[in-house]
Design a protein around this motif. Structure first.
Motif, short mmCIF file in Angstrom:
data_model
loop_
_atom_site.label_atom_id
_atom_site.label_comp_id
_atom_site.label_asym_id
_atom_site.label_seq_id
_atom_site.Cartn_x
_atom_site.Cartn_y
_atom_site.Cartn_z
N ASN A 269 0.84 -1.20 0.00
CA ASN A 269 0.00 0.00 0.00
C ASN A 269 0.88 1.25 0.00
O ASN A 269 1.65 1.49 0.94
CB ASN A 269 -0.90 0.00 1.24
CG ASN A 269 -1.97 1.06 1.17
OD1 ASN A 269 -1.74 2.16 0.68
ND2 ASN A 269 -3.16 0.73 1.67
N PRO A 270 0.79 2.08 -1.06
CA PRO A 270 1.67 3.26 -1.17
C PRO A 270 1.60 4.22 0.03
O PRO A 270 2.61 4.85 0.36
CB PRO A 270 1.17 3.95 -2.44
CG PRO A 270 0.49 2.87 -3.22
CD PRO A 270 -0.12 1.94 -2.21
N LYS A 271 0.47 4.30 0.69
CA LYS A 271 0.35 5.27 1.77
C LYS A 271 1.13 4.87 3.03
O LYS A 271 1.27 5.67 3.95
CB LYS A 271 -1.12 5.53 2.10
CG LYS A 271 -1.86 4.41 2.78
CD LYS A 271 -3.30 4.85 3.05
CE LYS A 271 -4.09 3.78 3.79
NZ LYS A 271 -5.46 4.21 4.09
N TYR A 272 1.63 3.62 3.03
CA TYR A 272 2.43 3.18 4.18
C TYR A 272 3.91 3.09 3.85
O TYR A 272 4.68 2.50 4.61
CB TYR A 272 1.92 1.83 4.69
CG TYR A 272 0.49 1.85 5.17
CD1 TYR A 272 0.05 2.82 6.07
CD2 TYR A 272 -0.43 0.90 4.71
CE1 TYR A 272 -1.27 2.86 6.49
CE2 TYR A 272 -1.75 0.93 5.13
CZ TYR A 272 -2.17 1.91 6.03
OH TYR A 272 -3.47 1.94 6.45
N GLN A 273 4.31 3.70 2.74
CA GLN A 273 5.71 3.63 2.33
C GLN A 273 6.66 4.23 3.37
O GLN A 273 7.79 3.77 3.52
CB GLN A 273 5.89 4.34 0.98
CG GLN A 273 5.40 3.53 -0.21
CD GLN A 273 6.10 2.19 -0.33
OE1 GLN A 273 7.32 2.14 -0.40
NE2 GLN A 273 5.33 1.11 -0.34
N LYS A 274 6.19 5.24 4.09
CA LYS A 274 7.06 5.87 5.09
C LYS A 274 7.40 4.93 6.25
O LYS A 274 8.33 5.19 7.01
CB LYS A 274 6.42 7.15 5.62
CG LYS A 274 5.11 6.94 6.37
CD LYS A 274 4.54 8.29 6.82
CE LYS A 274 3.21 8.11 7.54
NZ LYS A 274 2.66 9.41 7.99
#
Length: 239
Positions: A70-75
């Motif tokens: 999921n891109p929004k959890y890349q951090k």
């Protein structure tokens, strides 16, 4: 009351309590004592103990892998990766422990009959396959080779085509070809051949054996339908 009887009872208590590591601990001395002389019920109990021990870790690894996509959890990728590695290490440790128990407590001893030997050799293949699901690099190549060797050895042990252990081996070996070896053709060939041999003899077996065989036959059919689907990409069911 024998020590074995007490240990098996406590293993069932541990199962009901969902204390699967304790369940394995209770059954390990029974396996050391009885080896391939375990009854069918005792073998099934052992299978439940081993599979349950690693089940939550396999599920956790898949869940973390999905979150990573999921891109929004890349951090959080660093923390996720470290956590996944921790789960992997625990999973590998459990699988390697199970393989060692089976090899040292059972397969190292002579005189095993065909059916129980097939059961335990297949089990070694299964637990190498579970490691292969998430391993990479040299470790992946090693466990793939070990799983393949064990499945091939089990396949050579002569059992009737409708024997549930024989069918379960065909099911899991074909899943190994499809999911780990990425060999759709060989997976289908193995599943189809085993399925046809079993169907040719299905009218000759007892009602009890028929019930056990029927459920595995249905899984083989379902996997073949998935694997032959034009879209592909579907994982098969195993035991």
């Amino acid at each position: 009351m024998s020590q074995e009887e007490e240990s098996i009872f406590m293993a069932r208590v541990a199962e009901q309590s969902e204390r699967f590591e304790d369940m394995v601990d209770f059954l390990t001395p029974v396996l050391a004592s009885k080896g391939t002389a375990l009854t069918t019920d005792e073998r099934n109990l052992l299978s439940v103990a081993f599979k349950s021990l690693i089940s939550s870790k396999r599920t956790a690894w898949r869940t973390i892998s999905a979150i990573e996509q999921n891109p929004k959890y890349q951090k959080f990728s660093g923390a996720l990766g470290a956590y996944k590695h921790r789960i992997e290490s625990a999973l590998y440790g459990d699988c390697e422990r199970i393989i060692d128990i089976v090899r040292t407590k059972v397969l190292s001893k002579a005189g095993a009959e065909d059916e129980p030997r097939s059961f335990f050799v297949k089990m070694v293949g299964d637990y190498y396959r579970y490691i292969a699901e998430t391993a990479q690099g040299e470790k992946l190549e090693h466990v793939k080779a070990e799983a393949l060797k064990s499945y091939q050895e089990a396949l050579k042990i002569p059992l009737p085509p409708c024997n549930p252990i024989k069918l379960g081996l065909a099911l899991n070996f074909s899943v190994f070809y499809y999911e780990v070896m990425k060999d759709q053709k060989q997976a289908c060939v193995l599943a189809e051949e085993s399925l046809q041999l079993a169907l040719d003899k299905i009218d000759e077996i007892s009602e009890e054996d028929f019930r056990d065989a029927k459920s595995i036959i249905e899984l083989l059919k379902e996997n073949l339908a998935l694997w032959k689907d034009e879209d592909g990409g579907n994982n098969g069911d195993d035991l």
